[in-house]
Each structure stands twice: as structure tokens, then as C-alpha cells.
Design an enzyme around this catalytic site. Structure first.
Site, PDB file in Angstrom:
ATOM      1  N   TYR A 147      18.468 -37.504 100.780  1.00 50.49           N
ATOM      2  CA  TYR A 147      18.751 -39.003 101.103  1.00 50.49           C
ATOM      3  C   TYR A 147      20.140 -39.138 100.960  1.00 50.49           C
ATOM      4  O   TYR A 147      20.907 -39.821 101.967  1.00 50.49           O
ATOM      5  CB  TYR A 147      18.155 -39.618 100.027  1.00 50.49           C
ATOM      6  CG  TYR A 147      18.299 -41.074 100.056  1.00 50.49           C
ATOM      7  CD1 TYR A 147      19.237 -41.688  99.085  1.00 50.49           C
ATOM      8  CD2 TYR A 147      17.731 -42.076 100.658  1.00 50.49           C
ATOM      9  CE1 TYR A 147      19.522 -43.010  98.869  1.00 50.49           C
ATOM     10  CE2 TYR A 147      17.955 -43.399 100.902  1.00 50.49           C
ATOM     11  CZ  TYR A 147      19.008 -43.919  99.924  1.00 50.49           C
ATOM     12  OH  TYR A 147      19.415 -45.006  99.809  1.00 50.49           O
TER      13      TYR A 147
HETATM   14  N1  LIG Z   1      16.331 -51.433  97.189  1.00 50.46           N
HETATM   15  C1  LIG Z   1      17.988 -50.896  96.669  1.00 50.46           C
HETATM   16  O1  LIG Z   1      17.974 -51.142  95.584  1.00 50.46           O
HETATM   17  C2  LIG Z   1      18.602 -50.380  97.493  1.00 50.46           C
HETATM   18  C3  LIG Z   1      18.496 -50.174  98.957  1.00 50.46           C
HETATM   19  N2  LIG Z   1      19.287 -49.416  99.595  1.00 50.46           N
HETATM   20  C4  LIG Z   1      19.365 -49.504 101.273  1.00 50.46           C
HETATM   21  O2  LIG Z   1      18.767 -50.774 101.570  1.00 50.46           O
HETATM   22  C5  LIG Z   1      17.857 -50.729 102.786  1.00 50.46           C
HETATM   23  C6  LIG Z   1      16.834 -51.850 102.419  1.00 50.46           C
HETATM   24  O3  LIG Z   1      16.335 -51.392 101.207  1.00 50.46           O
HETATM   25  P1  LIG Z   1      14.881 -51.563 100.820  1.00 50.46           P
HETATM   26  O4  LIG Z   1      14.434 -52.891 101.377  1.00 50.46           O
HETATM   27  O5  LIG Z   1      14.659 -51.207  99.136  1.00 50.46           O
HETATM   28  O6  LIG Z   1      13.827 -50.515 101.635  1.00 50.46           O
HETATM   29  P2  LIG Z   1      12.451 -50.168 101.515  1.00 50.46           P
HETATM   30  O7  LIG Z   1      12.403 -48.714 101.285  1.00 50.46           O
HETATM   31  O8  LIG Z   1      11.503 -50.977 100.618  1.00 50.46           O
HETATM   32  O9  LIG Z   1      11.989 -50.532 102.945  1.00 50.46           O
HETATM   33  C7  LIG Z   1      12.306 -49.743 104.065  1.00 50.46           C
HETATM   34  C8  LIG Z   1      11.797 -50.291 105.433  1.00 50.46           C
HETATM   35  O10 LIG Z   1      12.088 -49.107 106.220  1.00 50.46           O
HETATM   36  C9  LIG Z   1      10.788 -48.877 106.748  1.00 50.46           C
HETATM   37  N3  LIG Z   1      10.738 -47.622 107.296  1.00 50.46           N
HETATM   38  C10 LIG Z   1      10.885 -46.419 106.511  1.00 50.46           C
HETATM   39  N4  LIG Z   1      10.534 -45.345 107.238  1.00 50.46           N
HETATM   40  C11 LIG Z   1      10.304 -45.672 108.321  1.00 50.46           C
HETATM   41  C12 LIG Z   1       9.808 -45.071 109.651  1.00 50.46           C
HETATM   42  N5  LIG Z   1       9.848 -43.730 109.546  1.00 50.46           N
HETATM   43  N6  LIG Z   1       9.572 -45.651 110.942  1.00 50.46           N
HETATM   44  C13 LIG Z   1      10.007 -47.226 110.846  1.00 50.46           C
HETATM   45  N7  LIG Z   1      10.196 -47.619 109.557  1.00 50.46           N
HETATM   46  C14 LIG Z   1      10.447 -47.226 108.441  1.00 50.46           C
HETATM   47  C15 LIG Z   1       9.530 -49.282 105.692  1.00 50.46           C
HETATM   48  O11 LIG Z   1       8.422 -49.320 106.578  1.00 50.46           O
HETATM   49  P3  LIG Z   1       7.190 -49.041 105.499  1.00 50.46           P
HETATM   50  O12 LIG Z   1       7.013 -50.391 104.735  1.00 50.46           O
HETATM   51  O13 LIG Z   1       6.157 -49.148 106.511  1.00 50.46           O
HETATM   52  O14 LIG Z   1       7.291 -47.694 104.855  1.00 50.46           O
HETATM   53  C16 LIG Z   1      10.048 -50.503 105.167  1.00 50.46           C
HETATM   54  O15 LIG Z   1       9.889 -51.669 105.855  1.00 50.46           O
HETATM   55  C17 LIG Z   1      17.930 -49.169 103.001  1.00 50.46           C
HETATM   56  O16 LIG Z   1      18.394 -48.841 104.039  1.00 50.46           O
HETATM   57  C18 LIG Z   1      17.924 -48.684 101.649  1.00 50.46           C
HETATM   58  O17 LIG Z   1      18.123 -47.277 101.726  1.00 50.46           O
HETATM   59  C19 LIG Z   1      20.559 -48.911  99.337  1.00 50.46           C
HETATM   60  C20 LIG Z   1      20.697 -48.750  97.699  1.00 50.46           C
HETATM   61  C21 LIG Z   1      19.613 -49.560  97.101  1.00 50.46           C
HETATM   62  N1  LIG Z   2      15.041 -47.009 101.377  1.00 55.35           N
HETATM   63  C1  LIG Z   2      15.156 -47.306 100.138  1.00 55.35           C
HETATM   64  N2  LIG Z   2      16.602 -46.739  99.729  1.00 55.35           N
HETATM   65  C2  LIG Z   2      16.530 -47.026  98.435  1.00 55.35           C
HETATM   66  C3  LIG Z   2      15.798 -47.731  97.341  1.00 55.35           C
HETATM   67  C4  LIG Z   2      14.595 -48.304  98.001  1.00 55.35           C
HETATM   68  O1  LIG Z   2      13.656 -48.881  97.380  1.00 55.35           O
HETATM   69  N3  LIG Z   2      14.319 -47.905  99.431  1.00 55.35           N
HETATM   70  N4  LIG Z   2      15.871 -47.924  96.194  1.00 55.35           N
HETATM   71  C5  LIG Z   2      17.351 -47.457  95.695  1.00 55.35           C
HETATM   72  C6  LIG Z   2      17.246 -47.727  94.306  1.00 55.35           C
HETATM   73  O2  LIG Z   2      17.534 -48.899  93.954  1.00 55.35           O
HETATM   74  C7  LIG Z   2      18.529 -47.185  93.563  1.00 55.35           C
HETATM   75  O3  LIG Z   2      19.662 -47.759  94.131  1.00 55.35           O
HETATM   76  C8  LIG Z   2      18.588 -47.149  92.059  1.00 55.35           C
HETATM   77  O4  LIG Z   2      17.500 -46.772  91.473  1.00 55.35           O
HETATM   78  C9  LIG Z   2      18.246 -46.780  96.288  1.00 55.35           C
HETATM   79  N5  LIG Z   2      17.641 -46.577  97.923  1.00 55.35           N
END
Ligand SMILES: NC(=O)C1=CN([C@@H]2O[C@H](COP(=O)(O)OP(=O)(O)OC[C@H]3O[C@@H](n4cnc5c(N)ncnc54)[C@H](OP(=O)(O)O)[C@@H]3O)[C@@H](O)[C@H]2O)C=CC1
Ligand SMILES: Nc1nc2c(c(=O)[nH]1)N=C([C@H](O)[C@@H](O)CO)CN2
Length: 235
Positions: A147
Site C-alpha cells: 500500500y
Molecule cells: N481515512 C484515513 O485516515 C486516511 C485516508 N487516506 C486516503 O484518503 C482516501 C480516502 O480515504 P477513506 O475515505 O478512508 O477511504 P475508504 O477506504 O474508506 O474508501 C475508499 C473508497 O474507494 C472505493 N474503492 C476501493 N477499491 C475500489 C475498487 N477496486 N474499485 C472501485 N472503488 C474502490 C471504496 O469502495 P467500497 O466501499 O465499495 O469498498 C470506497 O468507497 C484514500 O485514498 C486513502 O488512502 C490516507 C491516509 C489516511
Molecule cells: N483506503 C484507505 N486508506 C487508508 C485508510 C482507510 O481507511 N482507507 N486509513 C488509514 C489510517 O487512518 C491510517 O492513516 C492510520 O491508522 C490510512 N489509509
């Protein structure tokens, strides 16, 4: 759809959903992709978004989606690559984990950016691409190796596309650290994770929505990775 059409991938929940809701409220036209049909998808449709069900792990669905966007919309104000899977090592084979991480965080943005750049340059004004990266792209991650590597590659895509598409299109990334926990995160994990940053808070999706809005409103920032990480690099 007018002259403020934004394509956001992964709008079904959390940050992608919050961003879609915010931009709709701001008067943007939103094109959203989803994989799972949550209730939120119906709500976004009712709010006027154009939504497409796409599993980006399926190359046929990706290609068909790109062709549909090319045939349907004359221009795009921005593309936000939010869709992401946070796969740890051990859930699948190393080969499968690496392939999926590189597909969702590198292959999909790479192919969509190349295929839809003409729609961005057709926009009447400066257009944007925003990649959702991660703090661990710079630091690595012991439990999410593939990742983190894929997010590092996404940061590099940001540099190349910024150089290639300037000045008509700005290309940046947002690199969050802890933004919002997942429902199954237990108290011990939450407490440990909060301690990793100086601010020691779970800021919530709006923190990233504001960062993306800043980039969309900038006339000058491009080729940059904007950290949104609570001072984690100083802990
Ligand atoms: N949340 C956090 O604390 C952090 C988030 N980020 C980044 O911010 C962004 C948003 O985070 P967050 O909202 O937590 O992400 P989530 O993992 O909660 O949601 C990601 C979304 O992407 C969709 N998705 C995943 N795989 C596929 C696929 N193969 N095809 C189509 N859609 C797909 C999921 O759909 P489905 O629901 O169907 O699986 C979901 O709607 C991400 O890029 C993440 O890496 C970075 C650091 C921290
Ligand atoms: N696609 C996602 N990416 C990440 C997620 C997640 O929920 N979905 N969450 C994190 C964590 O919050 C991490 O930053 C701390 O544990 C990172 N990326």
C-alpha cells in the site's frame, strides 16, 4: 453538466462521500464512481450527481468507464482520485496484494489521467487533478508495505503529470495521516494511533475536503504533495 464538472472516484463513503457532498453544495456538477451501492449513492443521485458503478480491479470495467466519460462529457474542471484499498500484508498472497495496490493507486489514476487529459484541457480555465496519497508514502509502513509503495508511486505520478500538463492543468496530491478511523478499529488501536501525531486528534473527512478545496482554488500550486498529518513527521 456545466463548466464545473468534477470527477471523483470512490464516493460511496467517508472522505469521497464528504467531498462529493461538499462540491455539490458548492454548485459543482459531480461525477462519482462507486463499487458498493450504499444508501449514500441514492442520496448523491437525488442531489444531482452522475454516478457510475465501477470496480477498478476489473480492467474491462475501467476501460468501459473511461469510454463513457469521454463520450458523455465535453470537459472536466477536475479529477479527484480518491478510490483506494488499504490492504495489509497477509490477507492475500504477496503477488495479489501488490497487484491490487498498484492497480487502484497507480494504474487507475495513470490510465484515467492519460485518457481524460483532453477533457481537462477543454475546460474553460485552469483545471486540476488531485491524487489522494498518504503520509506513509514517505515513511513506509511495516504492515501495509505494498500500500505504502503504491502511494509513493502515486506521488511520483503527481510530479510527471504536473510537468506534462502545465500550465492548463495543475496536478497535486494530498497526503493525509490519521483522518478518520474505521468502525472496527478498537480502543487500543485508536489510542496508539492518535499518539503518533503532535495534534493527537481524529480530524475527520472535512480536513481533507478543505485541503482539496484549497488546491482547486489555487492558481499557482502544482506538482506538490500537501501533507495533512497533524505534525506526525515531528513525533
Ligand atoms: N481515512 C484515513 O485516515 C486516511 C485516508 N487516506 C486516503 O484518503 C482516501 C480516502 O480515504 P477513506 O475515505 O478512508 O477511504 P475508504 O477506504 O474508506 O474508501 C475508499 C473508497 O474507494 C472505493 N474503492 C476501493 N477499491 C475500489 C475498487 N477496486 N474499485 C472501485 N472503488 C474502490 C471504496 O469502495 P467500497 O466501499 O465499495 O469498498 C470506497 O468507497 C484514500 O485514498 C486513502 O488512502 C490516507 C491516509 C489516511
Ligand atoms: N483506503 C484507505 N486508506 C487508508 C485508510 C482507510 O481507511 N482507507 N486509513 C488509514 C489510517 O487512518 C491510517 O492513516 C492510520 O491508522 C490510512 N489509509
Amino acid at each position: 453538466m456545466g463548466n464545473k464538472t468534477v470527477l471523483i472516484t470512490g464516493v460511496g463513503k467517508r472522505i469521497g462521500l464528504a467531498l462529493a457532498q461538499h462540491l455539490l453544495a458548492e454548485g459543482y456538477d459531480v461525477i462519482g464512481t462507486y463499487r458498493t451501492r450504499y444508501d449514500s449513492i441514492e442520496a448523491l443521485k437525488a442531489a444531482g450527481a452522475d454516478l457510475y458503478c465501477v470496480d477498478f480491479y476489473d480492467d474491462t470495467q475501467l476501460s468501459a468507464f473511461i469510454a463513457t466519460i469521454q463520450a458523455t462529457y465535453p470537459s472536466l474542471r477536475a479529477i479527484v482520485h480518491n478510490a483506494s484499498d488499504w490492504l495489509p500484508e497477509g490477507q492475500a498472497t504477496p503477488a495479489e496484494t501488490l497487484a491490487k495496490m498498484m492497480q487502484i493507486h497507480v494504474g487507475v489514476p495513470y490510465q484515467i489521467n492519460l485518457a481524460l487529459q483532453a477533457l481537462l484541457t477543454a475546460h474553460d480555465g485552469t483545471a486540476d487533478i488531485v491524487h489522494l496519497s498518504d503520509y506513509v508514502a514517505e515513511k513506509g509502513s511495516k504492515k501495509h508495505i505494498a500500500y505504502a509503495a503504491s502511494k509513493a508511486a502515486l506521488n511520483n505520478l503527481t510530479l510527471s503529470f504536473a510537468a506534462q500538463l502545465a500550465p492548463k492543468v495543475k496536478v497535486n496530491a494530498v497526503a493525509p495521516a490519521m483522518i478518520m478511523f474505521n468502525p472496527d478499529d478498537d480502543e487500543q488501536y485508536r489510542a496508539k494511533t492518535l499518539k503518533k501525531s503532535l495534534m493527537e486528534i481524529e480530524p475527520g473527512a472535512q480536513e481533507v475536503v478543505e485541503a482539496i478545496t484549497y488546491l482547486l482554488n489555487s492558481q499557482y500550486v502544482t506538482g506538490r504533495v500537501l501533507p495533512v498529518d497533524g505534525g506526525r513527521h515531528l513525533k
